[in-house]
Design an enzyme around this catalytic site. Structure first.
Site, PDB file in Angstrom:
ATOM      1  N   CYS A 128       0.793  -1.169   0.463  1.00 28.32           N
ATOM      2  CA  CYS A 128       0.054  -0.181   0.109  1.00 28.32           C
ATOM      3  C   CYS A 128       0.788   1.139   0.215  1.00 28.32           C
ATOM      4  O   CYS A 128       2.082   1.350   0.285  1.00 28.32           O
ATOM      5  CB  CYS A 128      -0.902   0.180   0.969  1.00 28.32           C
ATOM      6  SG  CYS A 128      -2.069  -1.899   1.753  1.00 28.32           S
ATOM      7  N   ARG A 131       1.649   2.170  -5.783  1.00 29.54           N
ATOM      8  CA  ARG A 131       1.732   1.056  -4.549  1.00 29.54           C
ATOM      9  C   ARG A 131       0.066   0.183  -4.619  1.00 29.54           C
ATOM     10  O   ARG A 131       0.305  -0.764  -3.690  1.00 29.54           O
ATOM     11  CB  ARG A 131       2.367   1.906  -3.544  1.00 29.54           C
ATOM     12  CG  ARG A 131       3.436   2.112  -4.028  1.00 29.54           C
ATOM     13  CD  ARG A 131       4.337   2.394  -2.672  1.00 29.54           C
ATOM     14  NE  ARG A 131       4.072   1.752  -1.247  1.00 29.54           N
ATOM     15  CZ  ARG A 131       5.367   0.741  -1.254  1.00 29.54           C
ATOM     16  NH1 ARG A 131       6.610   0.685  -2.514  1.00 29.54           N
ATOM     17  NH2 ARG A 131       5.709   0.081  -0.645  1.00 29.54           N
ATOM     18  N   TRP A 149      -3.566  -1.380  -0.827  1.00 30.22           N
ATOM     19  CA  TRP A 149      -3.137  -3.199  -1.700  1.00 30.22           C
ATOM     20  C   TRP A 149      -4.016  -3.901  -1.052  1.00 30.22           C
ATOM     21  O   TRP A 149      -3.005  -4.407  -0.224  1.00 30.22           O
ATOM     22  CB  TRP A 149      -2.331  -3.224  -2.237  1.00 30.22           C
ATOM     23  CG  TRP A 149      -2.122  -4.413  -3.287  1.00 30.22           C
ATOM     24  CD1 TRP A 149      -1.953  -6.146  -2.852  1.00 30.22           C
ATOM     25  CD2 TRP A 149      -3.263  -4.253  -4.432  1.00 30.22           C
ATOM     26  NE1 TRP A 149      -2.304  -6.224  -3.916  1.00 30.22           N
ATOM     27  CE2 TRP A 149      -2.095  -6.450  -5.263  1.00 30.22           C
ATOM     28  CE3 TRP A 149      -3.274  -3.563  -5.692  1.00 30.22           C
ATOM     29  CZ2 TRP A 149      -2.703  -5.986  -6.380  1.00 30.22           C
ATOM     30  CZ3 TRP A 149      -3.277  -4.014  -7.134  1.00 30.22           C
ATOM     31  CH2 TRP A 149      -3.360  -5.657  -7.194  1.00 30.22           C
ATOM     32  N   ASN A 190       0.828   0.312   5.890  1.00 31.76           N
ATOM     33  CA  ASN A 190       1.297  -1.220   5.145  1.00 31.76           C
ATOM     34  C   ASN A 190       2.230  -2.240   5.517  1.00 31.76           C
ATOM     35  O   ASN A 190       3.306  -1.327   6.058  1.00 31.76           O
ATOM     36  CB  ASN A 190       1.707   0.303   3.788  1.00 31.76           C
ATOM     37  CG  ASN A 190       3.325  -0.882   2.941  1.00 31.76           C
ATOM     38  OD1 ASN A 190       2.297  -2.428   2.422  1.00 31.76           O
ATOM     39  ND2 ASN A 190       3.513  -0.659   2.306  1.00 31.76           N
ATOM     40  N   GLY A 191       1.317  -3.091   5.325  1.00 27.18           N
ATOM     41  CA  GLY A 191       1.850  -4.736   5.693  1.00 27.18           C
ATOM     42  C   GLY A 191       1.019  -5.665   6.077  1.00 27.18           C
ATOM     43  O   GLY A 191      -0.126  -5.208   5.703  1.00 27.18           O
ATOM     44  N   GLU A 231       7.728 -20.474 -20.029  1.00 26.64           N
ATOM     45  CA  GLU A 231       7.403 -19.418 -19.248  1.00 26.64           C
ATOM     46  C   GLU A 231       8.806 -18.322 -20.002  1.00 26.64           C
ATOM     47  O   GLU A 231       8.283 -17.502 -20.469  1.00 26.64           O
ATOM     48  CB  GLU A 231       7.833 -19.109 -17.955  1.00 26.64           C
ATOM     49  CG  GLU A 231       7.737 -17.463 -17.443  1.00 26.64           C
ATOM     50  CD  GLU A 231       6.865 -16.560 -17.416  1.00 26.64           C
ATOM     51  OE1 GLU A 231       6.035 -17.469 -18.338  1.00 26.64           O
ATOM     52  OE2 GLU A 231       6.846 -16.089 -17.214  1.00 26.64           O
ATOM     53  N   LYS A 283       8.215 -15.061 -22.049  1.00 27.84           N
ATOM     54  CA  LYS A 283       8.742 -13.849 -21.756  1.00 27.84           C
ATOM     55  C   LYS A 283       9.533 -13.289 -22.615  1.00 27.84           C
ATOM     56  O   LYS A 283       9.281 -11.531 -23.208  1.00 27.84           O
ATOM     57  CB  LYS A 283      10.002 -13.830 -20.783  1.00 27.84           C
ATOM     58  CG  LYS A 283       9.395 -13.827 -19.365  1.00 27.84           C
ATOM     59  CD  LYS A 283       8.366 -12.898 -18.646  1.00 27.84           C
ATOM     60  CE  LYS A 283       6.876 -12.977 -18.697  1.00 27.84           C
ATOM     61  NZ  LYS A 283       6.154 -13.645 -18.481  1.00 27.84           N
ATOM     62  N   GLU A 313       7.107 -11.296 -25.777  1.00 33.01           N
ATOM     63  CA  GLU A 313       6.118 -10.879 -25.016  1.00 33.01           C
ATOM     64  C   GLU A 313       7.084  -9.123 -25.418  1.00 33.01           C
ATOM     65  O   GLU A 313       6.298  -8.289 -25.186  1.00 33.01           O
ATOM     66  CB  GLU A 313       5.014 -11.168 -24.213  1.00 33.01           C
ATOM     67  CG  GLU A 313       6.030 -11.107 -22.892  1.00 33.01           C
ATOM     68  CD  GLU A 313       4.962 -11.592 -21.461  1.00 33.01           C
ATOM     69  OE1 GLU A 313       3.762 -10.527 -21.585  1.00 33.01           O
ATOM     70  OE2 GLU A 313       4.911 -11.979 -21.335  1.00 33.01           O
ATOM     71  N   HIS A 358      12.415 -35.068 -32.139  1.00 33.60           N
ATOM     72  CA  HIS A 358      11.201 -35.077 -32.885  1.00 33.60           C
ATOM     73  C   HIS A 358      10.510 -33.522 -33.662  1.00 33.60           C
ATOM     74  O   HIS A 358       9.642 -33.806 -33.840  1.00 33.60           O
ATOM     75  CB  HIS A 358       9.647 -35.082 -31.362  1.00 33.60           C
ATOM     76  CG  HIS A 358      10.395 -36.174 -31.112  1.00 33.60           C
ATOM     77  ND1 HIS A 358       9.907 -38.147 -30.865  1.00 33.60           N
ATOM     78  CD2 HIS A 358      10.476 -36.525 -29.254  1.00 33.60           C
ATOM     79  CE1 HIS A 358      10.238 -38.818 -29.987  1.00 33.60           C
ATOM     80  NE2 HIS A 358      10.617 -37.736 -28.868  1.00 33.60           N
ATOM     81  N   LYS A 377      -2.714  -5.491 -19.924  1.00 32.37           N
ATOM     82  CA  LYS A 377      -1.544  -5.926 -18.192  1.00 32.37           C
ATOM     83  C   LYS A 377      -3.498  -6.884 -17.933  1.00 32.37           C
ATOM     84  O   LYS A 377      -3.207  -7.968 -17.630  1.00 32.37           O
ATOM     85  CB  LYS A 377      -2.076  -5.233 -17.310  1.00 32.37           C
ATOM     86  CG  LYS A 377      -0.875  -5.861 -16.010  1.00 32.37           C
ATOM     87  CD  LYS A 377      -0.214  -6.488 -16.325  1.00 32.37           C
ATOM     88  CE  LYS A 377       0.541  -7.521 -14.908  1.00 32.37           C
ATOM     89  NZ  LYS A 377       1.465  -8.490 -15.022  1.00 32.37           N
TER      90      LYS A 377
HETATM   91  C1  AGP Z   1       2.112 -12.707 -19.144  1.00 28.74           C
HETATM   92  O1  AGP Z   1       3.658 -11.884 -18.945  1.00 28.74           O
HETATM   93  C2  AGP Z   1       1.677 -11.794 -19.646  1.00 28.74           C
HETATM   94  N1  AGP Z   1       1.344 -10.737 -18.823  1.00 28.74           N
HETATM   95  C3  AGP Z   1       0.232 -12.658 -19.697  1.00 28.74           C
HETATM   96  O2  AGP Z   1       0.657 -13.708 -20.299  1.00 28.74           O
HETATM   97  C4  AGP Z   1      -0.412 -13.004 -18.636  1.00 28.74           C
HETATM   98  O3  AGP Z   1       0.337 -14.230 -17.881  1.00 28.74           O
HETATM   99  C5  AGP Z   1      -2.294 -14.126 -18.993  1.00 28.74           C
HETATM  100  O4  AGP Z   1      -2.861 -13.177 -19.708  1.00 28.74           O
HETATM  101  C6  AGP Z   1      -2.938 -13.755 -17.164  1.00 28.74           C
HETATM  102  O5  AGP Z   1      -2.982 -12.950 -16.557  1.00 28.74           O
HETATM  103  P1  AGP Z   1      -3.786 -13.200 -15.318  1.00 28.74           P
HETATM  104  O6  AGP Z   1      -2.441 -14.221 -14.899  1.00 28.74           O
HETATM  105  O7  AGP Z   1      -4.041 -11.481 -15.393  1.00 28.74           O
HETATM  106  O8  AGP Z   1      -5.087 -14.075 -15.217  1.00 28.74           O
END
Ligand code: AGP
Length: 615
Positions: A2, A27, A75, A101-102, A488, A492, A495, A511, A610
């Site tokens: 927070c 935050r 938060w 905050n905590g 993963e 990264k 994207e 394969h 996001k």
């Molecule tokens: C991952 O780096 C991306 N931002 C994206 O794949 C994300 O993980 C996905 O959209 C799922 O989002 P969520 O965890 O908020 O459901």
């Protein structure tokens, strides 16, 4: 995580506190509040929503005058976001007002004791318990606010950055810090308090950053008194002259939120298991699961639904649940699950993983599961989010707001929560002896420091990133628990740097993918010393013999892979099932540096949002 802001001095407090809260919204931003002392009474206003909503409500509801004020942008960790759970909180007498905050881990036992002594509570928060504990101490011991805060904080377990004032002594604010940041801005007969310097840098660049277990009594016209909370020893203020600008401060001095969030992972993992992982007592406490244990223990299977990085965390969880708790697990892309007419019964448990708690596909998958009678458990990072409210039960990650579009601390904290859940179920099924269980919990407790150690490879990773920043394709390989980490790592890179990358189980090379290998194809291989190490070494040899460039993530002290790979990045040793929490770190940093070197918009990559709240 927070944001807290406070002011005491010769100016009007309201504009300083409100603007300071707006600067701290990164935050946390699910609710906000402010308390002002106008010379006669406290005027407090708080609301669910953003600081903008608070401004509108405050203007219409309270007097905005006074030169003492504290404010908070929340938060949520305890208690869903709503007006009552927002900060500031009054003590029962109405004399004390606090912002925090905590996380106070032992707030429930303290609350029970205070209720026995006649205290009442309006909110579900740990913070309201703290301010009434301070009041109880102040009245019972007949001491000043500063001493009462000190005595009370010696009774709490957890993390805090607090500011509290007593309306009967309005020339003073008491602050204290453990685990959450707290800065004091020092002006000309005026003082500022904040989670970081962004709320006061325009007024003064002289600041004190409290150390853990330090508190300060800030009184107008007096020197600041610093104390050690544990032993009342006098602490001496180390006044810094800050040179950062506001943007740099919001990012904690990092160039991007993503890098800040990568470096927050030790704290985020610790906050996520705080109060849940009790290694000394050999127990895992998960309030959201205790009353539903039978659902998991009697389940035919666990179906994990998620998207993107959260789906990768689900894949890691499949290995963890099946290995540790011997419960069958299937992992589904939520976007596929919702449309493929899956067979779901009331004997299924569905775990939905989502950082934002708003992903449309995951939400739809949850609704489908519930319509078919399954018990649905959520793992979210946003308290009170749609998915958190839609599921039957859940456990929050306490990663704090994740601002960078690329998920980093969400991934590691999701795995942390799911590991705790698997461990709890394994113990219920008596698959661990007490000593094995204690050993596992103790190792899990070392992970934050091992993540810190993994982060120390950052300079080497930056050098490696420079070598491969112009690649057009990359391959990521891993086995077992680290196959999902390979996926993963590839996500990264894709994207945020827009380089095409694919993750594969290392054994899959023969394969098909091995046809891709030549001197232009960098291959990132996770080759930790646990989990089919020798087989990964042979995969590396196959790549090397075809002139592929090999960048290996190895366990510190590795010799064999070092002789084969073009570059090696070491991580500390840990249990095989915990390696994803460490092997993902160098891959996060690698994608970050390559994206920066390619002048990509790291925090807001093209075409991405996001939270994908639409199909
Ligand atoms: C991952 O780096 C991306 N931002 C994206 O794949 C994300 O993980 C996905 O959209 C799922 O989002 P969520 O965890 O908020 O459901």
């Amino acid at each position: 995580m927070c944001g807290i802001v406070g002011y005491i001095g010769h100016r009007d407090a309201y504009p300083i506190v409100i603007k300071g809260l707006q600067r701290l919204e990164y935050r946390g931003y699910d609710s906000a509040g402010i308390a002002l002392y106008d010379g006669a009474s406290v005027n407090l206003c708080k609301t669910k929503g953003k600081v903008e909503d608070l401004k509108k409500k405050a203007k219409s509801e309270i007097s905005l005058s006074g030169n003492l004020g504290i404010g908070h942008t929340r938060w949520a960790t305890h208690g869903v976001p709503n007006d009552v759970n927002s900060h500031p909180h009054y003590s029962n007498s109405g004399d004390l007002v606090i912002i925090h905050n905590g996380i106070i881990e032992n707030y429930e036992s303290i609350k029970k004791e205070l209720i026995k002594r006649g205290y009442t509570f309006e909110s579900d928060t740990d913070t309201e318990v703290l301010v009434n504990l301070i009041e109880e101490v102040k009245l019972k011991e007949n001491v000043m606010l500063g001493q009462a805060v000190q005595i009370a904080l010696n009774e709490v377990v957890g993390a805090y950055a607090i500011a509290v004032f007593d309306k009967k002594k309005p020339d003073e604010i008491v602050v204290a810090k453990l685990g959450s940041p707290l800065a004091i801005g020092i002006g000309d007969n005026e003082f500022f308090i904040a989670s970081d310097a962004s709320p006061f840098i325009e007024f003064t660049n002289n600041a004190i950053y409290l150390e853990d277990e330090e508190m300060a009594i800030i009184r107008l016209g007096k020197e600041i008194k610093l104390r050690k909370i544990k032993n009342d020893a006098v602490a001496y203020p180390n006044i810094l002259e800050l040179q950062m600008n506001i943007e740099e401060i919001e990012k904690g001095g990092f160039d991007h939120f993503m890098l800040k969030e990568i470096y927050e992972q030790p704290r985020a993992i610790l906050d996520t298991y705080r109060g849940r992982l009790l290694a000394k007592q050999g127990i895992v406490k998960m309030a959201g699961i205790d009353q539903h244990l039978d659902k998991f223990l009697n389940a035919n299977r666990i179906i994990i639904v998620a998207c993107g990085t959260s789906w990768h965390a689900g894949l890691v969880a499949e290995y963890i649940f099946e290995n540790l708790a011997r419960i069958p697990v299937e992992v589904e892309y939520a976007s596929e699950f919702r449309y493929r007419n899956p067979i779901i019964t009331e004997n299924d448990v569905v775990i939905a993983i989502s950082q934002s708690g708003e992903t449309a596909d995951t939400l739809a998958a949850i609704k489908l599961a519930k319509e078919n009678g399954a018990f649905v458990f959520g793992v979210c990072n946003v308290v009170g989010s749609s998915i958190a409210r839609e599921t039957h039960a859940g456990a929050y990650t306490h990663a704090g707001p994740e601002i960078g579009v690329a998920s980093t601390k969400a991934f590691t904290t999701q795995i942390t929560v799911l590991t705790l859940l698997a461990l709890k179920l394994a113990k219920e099924k008596e698959l661990f002896t007490d000593s094995q269980f204690h050993e596992y919990l103790t190792e899990l407790e070392t992970i934050p420091s091992k993540v810190e150690k993994a982060l120390e490879s950052n300079p080497l990773i930056e050098i490696i990133a420079d070598v491969y920043k112009d690649s057009t394709n990359c391959l990521y390989l891993g086995r077992g628990y680290n196959f999902p980490v390979a996926l993963e790592g590839a996500l990264k890179l894709k994207e945020i740097s827009y380089i095409h990358a694919e993750g594969y189980p290392a054994a899959e090379m023969k394969h098909g993918p091995i046809a891709l290998i030549d001197e232009h194809m960098p291959v990132f291989v996770i080759a930790t010393n646990k989990g089919h190490y020798e087989k990964v070494v042979s995969n590396i040899q196959e790549i090397k013999s075809r002139k592929g460039k090999i960048i290996a993530i190895v366990t510190e002290g590795d010799v064999q892979v070092k002789e084969l790979a073009d570059h090696c990045i070491e991580i500390p040793e840990t249990f095989e099932s915990l390696t994803p929490l460490l092997t993902t770190i160098p891959l996060q940093l690698l994608s970050y540096h390559i994206a920066v070197m390619r002048n990509c918009n790291v925090d807001q990559p093209r075409n991405l949002a996001k939270s994908v709240t639409v199909e």
